[in-house]
Design a protein around this motif. Structure first.
Motif, mmCIF file in Angstrom:
data_model
loop_
_atom_site.group_PDB
_atom_site.id
_atom_site.type_symbol
_atom_site.label_atom_id
_atom_site.label_comp_id
_atom_site.label_asym_id
_atom_site.label_seq_id
_atom_site.Cartn_x
_atom_site.Cartn_y
_atom_site.Cartn_z
ATOM 1 N N TYR A 39 34.310 47.880 37.017
ATOM 2 C CA TYR A 39 35.398 48.654 37.630
ATOM 3 C C TYR A 39 36.665 47.842 37.835
ATOM 4 C CZ TYR A 39 31.691 52.007 38.713
ATOM 5 O OH TYR A 39 30.656 52.888 38.622
ATOM 6 N N ASP A 40 36.542 46.522 37.758
ATOM 7 C CA ASP A 40 37.691 45.662 38.083
ATOM 8 C C ASP A 40 37.787 44.581 37.010
ATOM 9 O OD1 ASP A 40 39.785 44.464 39.450
ATOM 10 O OD2 ASP A 40 38.575 43.845 41.190
ATOM 11 N N ASN A 41 38.912 43.919 36.978
ATOM 12 C CA ASN A 41 39.039 42.720 36.157
ATOM 13 C C ASN A 41 38.000 41.718 36.664
ATOM 14 O OD1 ASN A 41 42.608 42.934 36.754
ATOM 15 N ND2 ASN A 41 41.441 44.000 35.192
ATOM 16 N N VAL A 42 37.430 40.946 35.749
ATOM 17 C CA VAL A 42 36.412 39.968 36.158
ATOM 18 C C VAL A 42 36.731 38.624 35.500
ATOM 19 C CG1 VAL A 42 34.830 40.829 34.374
ATOM 20 C CG2 VAL A 42 33.952 39.402 36.222
ATOM 21 N N GLY A 54 36.083 47.377 47.604
ATOM 22 C CA GLY A 54 37.429 47.871 47.889
ATOM 23 C C GLY A 54 38.447 46.776 48.115
ATOM 24 N N ARG A 55 39.589 46.929 47.470
ATOM 25 C CA ARG A 55 40.682 45.983 47.652
ATOM 26 C C ARG A 55 41.645 46.532 48.694
ATOM 27 N NH1 ARG A 55 41.544 42.136 43.946
ATOM 28 N NH2 ARG A 55 42.702 41.239 45.663
ATOM 29 N N GLY A 56 42.748 45.851 48.834
ATOM 30 C CA GLY A 56 43.752 46.290 49.797
ATOM 31 C C GLY A 56 43.362 45.943 51.213
ATOM 32 N N ALA A 112 42.953 33.119 40.144
ATOM 33 C CA ALA A 112 43.791 33.937 41.025
ATOM 34 C C ALA A 112 43.659 35.404 40.627
ATOM 35 C CB ALA A 112 45.250 33.496 40.920
ATOM 36 N N ASP A 113 43.783 36.278 41.608
ATOM 37 C CA ASP A 113 43.632 37.728 41.425
ATOM 38 C C ASP A 113 44.852 38.373 42.076
ATOM 39 O OD1 ASP A 113 42.947 40.402 41.531
ATOM 40 O OD2 ASP A 113 40.948 40.056 42.355
ATOM 41 N N GLY A 114 45.783 38.818 41.229
ATOM 42 C CA GLY A 114 47.051 39.307 41.748
ATOM 43 C C GLY A 114 47.010 40.741 42.218
ATOM 44 N N GLU A 116 44.956 41.591 35.967
ATOM 45 C CA GLU A 116 45.824 40.926 36.944
ATOM 46 C C GLU A 116 45.256 39.579 37.386
ATOM 47 O OE1 GLU A 116 46.378 44.011 39.975
ATOM 48 O OE2 GLU A 116 48.245 44.541 38.969
ATOM 49 N N ASP A 117 44.131 39.173 36.801
ATOM 50 C CA ASP A 117 43.554 37.856 37.114
ATOM 51 C C ASP A 117 44.213 36.797 36.238
ATOM 52 O OD1 ASP A 117 41.785 39.268 38.695
ATOM 53 O OD2 ASP A 117 40.025 38.888 37.444
ATOM 54 N N SER A 118 44.333 35.601 36.760
ATOM 55 C CA SER A 118 44.814 34.466 35.969
ATOM 56 C C SER A 118 43.934 33.257 36.212
ATOM 57 C CB SER A 118 46.264 34.116 36.342
ATOM 58 O OG SER A 118 47.146 35.132 35.925
ATOM 59 N N THR A 149 36.595 35.969 40.610
ATOM 60 C CA THR A 149 37.287 37.028 41.335
ATOM 61 C C THR A 149 36.285 38.078 41.807
ATOM 62 O OG1 THR A 149 37.753 38.170 39.247
ATOM 63 C CG2 THR A 149 39.466 36.695 40.092
ATOM 64 N N ASP A 150 36.759 38.988 42.649
ATOM 65 C CA ASP A 150 35.862 39.979 43.240
ATOM 66 C C ASP A 150 35.293 40.957 42.214
ATOM 67 O OD1 ASP A 150 38.298 41.248 42.843
ATOM 68 O OD2 ASP A 150 38.134 42.499 44.645
ATOM 69 N N GLY A 151 35.899 40.989 41.020
ATOM 70 C CA GLY A 151 35.338 41.826 39.956
ATOM 71 C C GLY A 151 33.948 41.382 39.539
ATOM 72 N N LEU A 152 33.559 40.154 39.914
ATOM 73 C CA LEU A 152 32.182 39.697 39.669
ATOM 74 C C LEU A 152 31.262 40.114 40.806
ATOM 75 C CD1 LEU A 152 30.228 38.049 37.872
ATOM 76 C CD2 LEU A 152 30.655 36.139 39.417
HETATM 77 CA CA CA Z 1 40.026 41.983 41.597
#
Ligand code: CA
Length: 269
Positions: free
Chosen positions: A258-261, A185-187, A52-54, A37-39, A218-221
């Motif tokens: 654990y997340d897109n990076v 954690g997101r959200g 961006a991190d959608g 979901e990152d662009s 993004t936060d995946g890093l």
């Molecule tokens: Ca993310």
């Protein structure tokens, strides 16, 4: 514009207002998620870089982040050099900063309106960090919890402030930054692009020095690896932005992924 799995080396940017920069961009879905979901996007002629991190159900997060970066680039290109102050942008911004901020507000409106068009896109939104190199300065804009760091003379500094509940708890002294990182954690973001018709954009300007490396991510890093590790990787890469980008994404994946990076590394020469 989007790179999946492979590194991309945007052409050096001779037109970034007399500045020479080297840049590398890399995004990866990580080791758990099947979608990304990152662009990422950039315009090396304009000296503008975006991450961006959608967020949103189905593929709405991907739609939001991709639309946001495309719209910022498109709006920035066509806006005039000098603009009146906008609600959502500080009134004291320089003309290029106001241009960037205005482009982001227009992108916000576009994502918000797109979210109203299809039920599956309802409520979609995205973080955004932007760095615009102009003259001897970097103009940095942020919404949400993606970050811009600067690595200068061996020191890593986080330039943006996260718009998150955790960051508010840090500012109130309830938790430490390291505790916040481990909680992850997101959200929990308190500001996002595209979820409301209006938006407040954080914009700052930083003077450049030769050898500076700007890192958009993004936060995946930074949820996966500590700032100390990010600094160590940037130091070891010795200004080679492609090595830095690959190593950072590799370290996030090695730590679990654990997340897109996503990272864009830009070195000022
Ligand atoms: Ca993310």
């Amino acid at each position: 514009m989007r790179i999946q799995g492979g590194i991309d080396r945007p052409a050096p940017a001779p037109a970034a207002r007399g500045l020479h920069v080297e840049c590398a961009a890399l995004t990866d879905a990580g080791r758990v998620r099947t979608n990304n979901e990152d662009s990422l996007a950039w315009d090396t002629d304009a000296g503008l870089f975006l991450v961006a991190d959608g967020m949103g159900g189905c593929n709405a997060g991907e739609v939001a982040s991709r639309l946001a970066v495309r719209m910022v680039l498109a709006e920035f290109r066509q806006l005039p050099l000098s603009l009146p102050a906008q609600e959502g942008c500080s009134v004291v911004l320089s003309p290029p900063a106001m241009r960037l901020c205005t482009a982001i507000l227009k992108a916000n409106r576009a994502v918000f309106e797109a979210s109203l068009q299809q039920p599956e896109h309802a409520g979609m939104g995205t973080t955004l960090v932007a760095v615009l190199f102009h003259g001897q300065r970097a103009i940095i804009a942020s919404i949400g919890d993606s970050r811009v760091y600067r690595f200068r003379a061996g020191q890593l500094e986080q330039l943006t402030v996260d718009h998150t509940v955790l960051q508010e708890q840090i500012e109130f002294g309830l938790i430490t930054p390291e505790q916040a990182r481990l909680m992850g954690g997101r959200g929990l973001i308190t500001r996002a692009l595209g979820v409301e018709p209006g938006l407040e954009v954080d914009v700052q300007e930083q003077a450049l020095q030769p050898g500076d490396v700007f890192l958009l991510c993004t936060d995946g890093l930074f949820d996966m690896i500590a700032d100390e590790e990010i600094a160590a990787i940037l130091a070891a890469s010795q200004g080679n932005v492609e090595v830095a980008a690959r190593s950072l994404v590799g370290a996030a994946n090695a730590a679990g992924g654990y997340d897109n990076v996503s990272v864009i590394a830009v070195r000022i020469d």
